[in-house]
Design a protein around this motif. Sequence first.
Motif, PDB file in Angstrom:
ATOM      1  N   LEU A 166     -28.048  14.171  -8.925  1.00 37.80           N
ATOM      2  CA  LEU A 166     -27.725  15.332  -9.787  1.00 37.80           C
ATOM      3  C   LEU A 166     -27.077  16.487  -9.228  1.00 37.80           C
ATOM      4  CD1 LEU A 166     -30.721  16.037 -12.211  1.00 37.80           C
ATOM      5  CD2 LEU A 166     -28.396  14.939 -13.229  1.00 37.80           C
ATOM      6  N   ILE A 167     -26.302  17.287  -9.323  1.00 40.99           N
ATOM      7  CA  ILE A 167     -25.264  18.537  -8.513  1.00 40.99           C
ATOM      8  C   ILE A 167     -25.416  19.470  -9.863  1.00 40.99           C
ATOM      9  CG2 ILE A 167     -23.127  19.083  -7.965  1.00 40.99           C
ATOM     10  CD1 ILE A 167     -22.333  15.851  -6.104  1.00 40.99           C
ATOM     11  N   ALA A 168     -25.812  20.721  -9.503  1.00 40.54           N
ATOM     12  CA  ALA A 168     -25.827  21.493 -10.883  1.00 40.54           C
ATOM     13  C   ALA A 168     -24.469  22.478  -9.404  1.00 40.54           C
ATOM     14  CB  ALA A 168     -26.901  22.250  -9.787  1.00 40.54           C
ATOM     15  N   VAL A 169     -23.945  23.111 -10.247  1.00 37.47           N
ATOM     16  CA  VAL A 169     -22.898  24.269  -9.972  1.00 37.47           C
ATOM     17  C   VAL A 169     -23.273  25.360 -10.464  1.00 37.47           C
ATOM     18  CG1 VAL A 169     -20.015  24.846  -9.360  1.00 37.47           C
ATOM     19  CG2 VAL A 169     -21.233  22.054 -10.133  1.00 37.47           C
ATOM     20  N   ALA A 223     -33.472  14.001  -6.965  1.00 34.76           N
ATOM     21  CA  ALA A 223     -33.060  15.189  -6.089  1.00 34.76           C
ATOM     22  C   ALA A 223     -31.548  15.680  -6.755  1.00 34.76           C
ATOM     23  CB  ALA A 223     -33.075  13.836  -5.291  1.00 34.76           C
ATOM     24  N   THR A 224     -31.896  16.840  -6.732  1.00 32.12           N
ATOM     25  CA  THR A 224     -30.816  17.306  -7.329  1.00 32.12           C
ATOM     26  C   THR A 224     -29.693  18.930  -5.843  1.00 32.12           C
ATOM     27  OG1 THR A 224     -31.922  17.957  -9.088  1.00 32.12           O
ATOM     28  CG2 THR A 224     -29.652  19.520  -8.378  1.00 32.12           C
ATOM     29  N   ASP A 237     -35.457  17.703  -3.331  1.00 29.93           N
ATOM     30  CA  ASP A 237     -36.173  17.023  -4.484  1.00 29.93           C
ATOM     31  C   ASP A 237     -36.943  17.184  -5.574  1.00 29.93           C
ATOM     32  OD1 ASP A 237     -38.803  17.779  -4.248  1.00 29.93           O
ATOM     33  OD2 ASP A 237     -39.270  16.612  -2.273  1.00 29.93           O
ATOM     34  N   GLY A 238     -37.388  15.825  -5.434  1.00 24.12           N
ATOM     35  CA  GLY A 238     -37.876  15.539  -7.525  1.00 24.12           C
ATOM     36  C   GLY A 238     -38.784  16.552  -7.386  1.00 24.12           C
ATOM     37  N   VAL A 246     -25.129  14.285  -0.145  1.00 23.96           N
ATOM     38  CA  VAL A 246     -25.402  13.265  -1.194  1.00 23.96           C
ATOM     39  C   VAL A 246     -26.306  11.658  -0.957  1.00 23.96           C
ATOM     40  CG1 VAL A 246     -24.644  11.921  -3.028  1.00 23.96           C
ATOM     41  CG2 VAL A 246     -24.105  14.401  -2.619  1.00 23.96           C
ATOM     42  N   ALA A 247     -25.769  11.388   0.709  1.00 17.89           N
ATOM     43  CA  ALA A 247     -26.226   9.656   0.787  1.00 17.89           C
ATOM     44  C   ALA A 247     -27.617   9.716   1.589  1.00 17.89           C
ATOM     45  CB  ALA A 247     -25.197   9.512   2.063  1.00 17.89           C
TER      46      ALA A 247
END
Length: 488
Positions: free
Chosen positions: A267-270, A211-212, A229-230, A260-261
Motif C-alpha cells: 500500500l502507498i499512503a499519500v 506493509a505500507t 511493516d504489517g 517497494v521491492a
Amino acid sequence: TKAQIAREAGLEPLADTLLADPALVPDDAAAAFVGENVPDVAAALDGARHIVVERAAEDAELVGALRERFWEKGSMRARPSSDTVATSPAAQKFRDYFDFTEPLATMPSHRVLAVLRGEKEQVLALSLDGGEDDLYQAMIARALGIDMSASGAATPWLAGTVGFAWRTRLSISASVDARVRLKLRAEEDAVTVFAKNLKDLLLAAPAGNRATLGLDPGFRTGVKVAVVDGTGKVVDTCAVFPHQPQKQWDAAKATLAALVARHGVELIAVGNGTASRETDALAAELIADIRAAGAAAPAKAMVSEAGASVYSASAYAAHELPELDVTLRGAVSIARRLQDPLAELVKIEPKSIGVGQYQHDVTPGILARSLGGVVEDAVNAVGVDLNTASVPLLAHVSGITESLAEAIVAHRDKAGRFENRRALLKVPRLGPKAFEQCAGFLRIRGGEDPLDASGVHPEAYPVVRRILDRAGVTLAEIIGDERALRTL
C-alpha cells in the motif's frame, strides 16, 4: 441595591399607593414621605420607581416571558467596530458581516460563531434588537397590574416607570440571555458536527496488516518517506525531492521503487496536504512502471494528514519514535493511518484532527468532553487487540486509566503476549473491578480460547458453553455462521 436603600428610607408604601391608585397626584403622594432620609419629592419618587423596577425584575414568570419573546422576535445586528477597522486588511475576512442582520431564532451556528469571532478580534460590533419596545412594556405593565390607558394623574409616572424598567433592567437581562442561548446553541450544533465527523474518521475501514509506504508531501523541504511493516513497525525512512525547486523526479521514483521491492510494500499512503496532487501523480507513475515491469504493484490511497504535525511534535511520538526526526514521524503516522485509522488517531488530541470549523471558538471543556466520548465509544465498539494496542488506545477502553494502560504495556513487554483474558489479572494494580469493566472490549487473536477474540465478556463464557453443548456444535463451527446462530 437602590431599591433596598429606598425601602430602608420607608418608601415602599409610596410605591404600593401609586400602583394601587393611578388617580393620585404623584408629587402630592410623595410629599408625605419627605424627611431626614428623603431630601425632596423627586428623591421620594425616584426611590419608589426603583422599588417597582426591582419587583418587575424579580418576577420570574415575567422575566421568562420577556426573554422568550426577545428570543422569538429579536435579531442580531453586526457592523464594523469603526470606519478605520473596516478598511484594514485583517478585517476583510469579515466583510460579509459589515452590514448584517439576522433573526436570533433561525441564525445558523456557523454564522453565530463567525460574528462572535469578529467581535473577539475587535473587527465587528454586535448588538441585539428585540423589536418593538411597546410590546415588552405592555407585558411589564400587565404583570405589575398597571393600566397604561387609564386617565389618572399617576399614569404618566407609572408608564415612565415601566419604560425605565424595560430600558435599564429587563431589556439588558433579555439581551444577555439571548446571547448566551445563541452561543450555547451554536456550540451544541458545532460540537455535534465535530463528533459526527470524528466518528466517521475513526471508524474508517482499516486497510489491515500490510506493509505500507507513507508519503508526507512537500515542495521545498521534499517528500518525507516512511515504510512500516504489517505491525506498524518502522523499517525504513528517507526524503525525496521530486518537486520544485529540486525537480529530481526520476531519482525520487527510483528510490521509491527500490523501497517497494525491498520491503514488499502493498500500500502507498499519500498525505493530503501541500503538494499532495503532485505527489499522488508520482505514486501513480511509480505504480504504472512497476506494473509495466510485470511485478505486483501496490495500491495507493489519499489519507488525511490533519493533526500529523501535532503528533510528530508530541511527547508520545518522541517516546514511540525517539530515533526519528520530527519531520519523518509525520510520514510514519500517515502510513499507519491507512493500516488502522482508529489506533493511530487516538494518539492525537481530538480537536487537533480538524473535524470541523471554529473548534477554537467553542468552549474547550464542552468540545473535549464530547470528542472524548466519541473516541471512547469508537474504541469500545471496535474492540482493542490486547497484544498490539498502544498506551493511548488502551487508555480509551472503559475501566482503563492511562497509568493502568502503561502497566498493561509494561507487563506485555516483560512477560510476553497475553494468551487469555484472565492473564490481565496478573497486571499490577488491575483488580477485579477494572477487569469486569474492560475485559469484554479487549481482544486476543490466536489465544487459548477463541471467545477471547470476540465481544463476549468472560462472565458469559459458561452460557456460551451450555449453548454449544445443547446445540451439539463446536465453537469453531459456529463462529461467523449466521445461519446456525439464527437457529439458537
